[in-house]
Design an enzyme around this catalytic site. Structure first.
Site, short mmCIF file in Angstrom:
data_model
loop_
_atom_site.label_atom_id
_atom_site.label_comp_id
_atom_site.label_asym_id
_atom_site.label_seq_id
_atom_site.Cartn_x
_atom_site.Cartn_y
_atom_site.Cartn_z
N LYS A 113 1.24 -0.95 0.60
CA LYS A 113 -0.15 -0.11 -0.11
C LYS A 113 1.22 1.40 -0.06
O LYS A 113 0.23 2.27 -0.63
CB LYS A 113 -1.10 -0.22 1.17
CG LYS A 113 -1.98 -1.32 0.47
CD LYS A 113 -3.69 -0.69 1.84
CE LYS A 113 -4.20 -1.65 1.42
NZ LYS A 113 -5.47 -1.47 2.23
N LYS A 197 -5.16 -9.14 -6.46
CA LYS A 197 -6.34 -9.33 -5.63
C LYS A 197 -7.49 -8.20 -6.20
O LYS A 197 -6.85 -7.50 -6.42
CB LYS A 197 -5.67 -9.33 -4.41
CG LYS A 197 -6.45 -8.11 -3.50
CD LYS A 197 -6.10 -8.59 -1.88
CE LYS A 197 -6.93 -6.79 -1.29
NZ LYS A 197 -7.00 -6.80 0.17
N LYS A 200 -10.80 -2.76 -4.12
CA LYS A 200 -11.55 -1.12 -3.93
C LYS A 200 -11.33 -0.14 -4.63
O LYS A 200 -11.54 0.35 -5.35
CB LYS A 200 -11.66 -0.90 -2.76
CG LYS A 200 -12.79 -1.90 -1.77
CD LYS A 200 -13.08 -0.92 -0.35
CE LYS A 200 -13.36 -1.80 0.82
NZ LYS A 200 -12.84 -2.18 2.14
N1 AQP Z 1 -10.10 -10.35 -2.99
C1 AQP Z 1 -10.12 -10.21 -1.96
N2 AQP Z 1 -10.48 -12.31 -1.56
C2 AQP Z 1 -11.07 -12.50 -0.73
N3 AQP Z 1 -10.78 -11.32 1.20
C3 AQP Z 1 -10.86 -9.80 0.28
N4 AQP Z 1 -11.19 -9.06 1.46
C4 AQP Z 1 -10.68 -7.78 0.56
N5 AQP Z 1 -10.11 -8.16 -0.68
C5 AQP Z 1 -10.67 -9.36 -0.61
C6 AQP Z 1 -11.32 -9.68 2.55
O1 AQP Z 1 -12.66 -8.27 2.96
C7 AQP Z 1 -12.40 -7.78 4.11
C8 AQP Z 1 -12.61 -6.42 3.87
O2 AQP Z 1 -11.27 -5.94 3.32
P1 AQP Z 1 -11.31 -4.27 3.42
O3 AQP Z 1 -12.30 -3.28 3.31
O4 AQP Z 1 -11.35 -4.02 5.49
O5 AQP Z 1 -9.90 -3.78 3.34
P2 AQP Z 1 -8.87 -4.37 2.05
O6 AQP Z 1 -8.87 -5.88 2.35
O7 AQP Z 1 -7.92 -3.96 1.79
O8 AQP Z 1 -10.35 -4.44 1.27
P3 AQP Z 1 -9.64 -3.84 -0.93
O9 AQP Z 1 -10.89 -4.19 -1.27
O10 AQP Z 1 -8.55 -5.06 -1.00
O11 AQP Z 1 -9.75 -2.20 -0.35
P4 AQP Z 1 -8.02 -1.59 -1.01
O12 AQP Z 1 -8.31 -1.27 -2.62
O13 AQP Z 1 -8.38 -0.38 -0.01
O14 AQP Z 1 -7.15 -2.50 -0.52
C9 AQP Z 1 -11.06 -8.26 4.50
O15 AQP Z 1 -11.46 -9.62 5.13
C10 AQP Z 1 -10.46 -8.93 3.60
O16 AQP Z 1 -9.31 -9.88 3.64
#
Ligand code: AQP
Length: 336
Positions: A113, A197, A200
């Site tokens: 990140k 992965k 968002k």
């Molecule tokens: N691609 C994924 N596959 C499986 N699980 C996922 N999670 C996120 N992306 C995937 C799971 O969703 C929960 C909430 O995630 P979060 O919103 O707290 O943060 P994150 O993991 O940082 O989600 P993103 O979508 O990847 O956001 P950005 O783009 O901002 O980094 C967690 O349990 C996570 O494991």
């Protein structure tokens, strides 16, 4: 022995997608009938990257709407936003003093990140895992449903709990948490690149299925999803080095609650266009009702606020009581 309790959180950073659903939220819903569950909208984690205040407010409501639309019962579970319960931040500070700098430097999510300009990342982004450990341990949670991307942070939570218990000679005051990671798909990958992965913050909306996408959009995204030129294999080892194929097959398995091997039995030897039609049908069937319900719930903001307020009071009661014990263990006195 610790009482079994589930804790997990989701950041209100918009664009909740199929990865968040299959990796985490779907599991939250299944667990609500087996455990006492605490589900948190982790808004303090979201601000480790700058958020527009208006967007943050509306994303918090959208996340709670997503929880409810996905089937979480606000009476059965404690559902609230992190900023409402100050004990999370207080315990995070204590954990900043327990965790070691070397532990933080090993966190791969920080590296990903922060990118190349590490010096310019917020301090919050670096110590994010300590706040995550505090979120979990302030409730003495024993089980944490998350996607595989959070596994390393949970290992750190275990290390912090062990070090605290050891440093303060308080037996097994903090439980050593168990991650609950979905088996058939632990990490949903981007529809455009099977090595990344689904996320968002990815610029291309084509890379993910948002929970609010309608039927036509889901259909188009799946039809355009990257695959390779080989047919679907009949055996799991035929998916080796075929990241995109593996991703789509695993998504289908997870959406339908079946094993990857069963999907391969049904579709082995067929081409991807036939399979994509079926995948699209399954995704539309599971995701569109959630998206429609989110849109409906967002029209009644006072209902959503009320869920958050009730949940915050329930969470605060547990957290305050545990924080008092923690302060006593450490030798701190709180006069308020
Ligand atoms: N691609 C994924 N596959 C499986 N699980 C996922 N999670 C996120 N992306 C995937 C799971 O969703 C929960 C909430 O995630 P979060 O919103 O707290 O943060 P994150 O993991 O940082 O989600 P993103 O979508 O990847 O956001 P950005 O783009 O901002 O980094 C967690 O349990 C996570 O494991």
């Amino acid at each position: 022995m610790h009482k079994k309790r589930v804790f997990s959180g989701v950041q209100p950073t918009g664009n909740l997608h199929l990865g968040n659903y299959l990796g985490a939220i779907k599991n939250f819903v299944e667990l609500q009938n087996k455990f006492e569950c605490v589900y948190c909208i982790v808004d303090l984690h979201a601000i480790t990257n700058h958020q527009d205040p208006k967007d943050l407010k509306s994303n918090i409501l959208e996340t709670i709407a997503t929880f409810i639309a996905s089937g979480l019962d606000p009476e059965k579970n404690i559902i609230f936003n992190q900023a409402s319960v100050s004990a999370h931040s207080e315990l995070a500070w204590i954990f900043n003093c327990v965790a070691r700098i070397g532990w933080m430097n090993r966190m791969t999510q920080f590296k990903e990140k922060a990118g190349v300009n590490k010096e310019n990342a917020s301090v919050g982004l670096l110590v994010y895992p300590n706040l995550m450990a505090a979120d979990i341990l302030i409730y003495k949670a024993t089980h944490v449903p998350v996607g595989e991307d959070q596994k390393q942070h949970l290992e750190l939570t275990r290390d912090i709990a062990k070090k605290f218990n050891n440093d303060f000679k308080c037996g097994n005051y903090f439980p050593i948490v168990e991650p609950l990671i979905p088996k058939e798909i632990s990490r949903v990958m981007s529809l455009r690149d099977g090595k990344k992965k689904m996320s968002k913050s990815e610029d291309s909306d084509q890379s993910r299925i948002n929970l609010k996408d309608d039927k036509d959009i889901i259909d188009k995204k799946i039809k355009r999803a990257k695959t390779d030129n080989n047919p679907i294999p009949s055996e799991i080892n035929g998916l080796e080095n075929r990241d995109e194929a593996k991703n789509l097959i695993s998504i289908f398995a997870s959406l339908n609650g079946i094993k990857v091997s069963e999907v391969l039995k049904e579709f082995g030897g067929k081409n991807f266009s036939t399979f994509k039609n079926k995948l699209s049908e399954s995704a539309v069937e599971k995701i569109c009702p959630i998206g429609n319900e989110i849109k409906k719930l967002l029209k009644d903001k006072s209902y959503l606020d009320q869920i958050l307020e009730t949940g915050a009071k329930r969470a605060d009661l547990i957290a305050k009581n545990n924080l008092k014990e923690i302060y006593e263990i450490i030798g701190l006195t709180k006069f308020t």
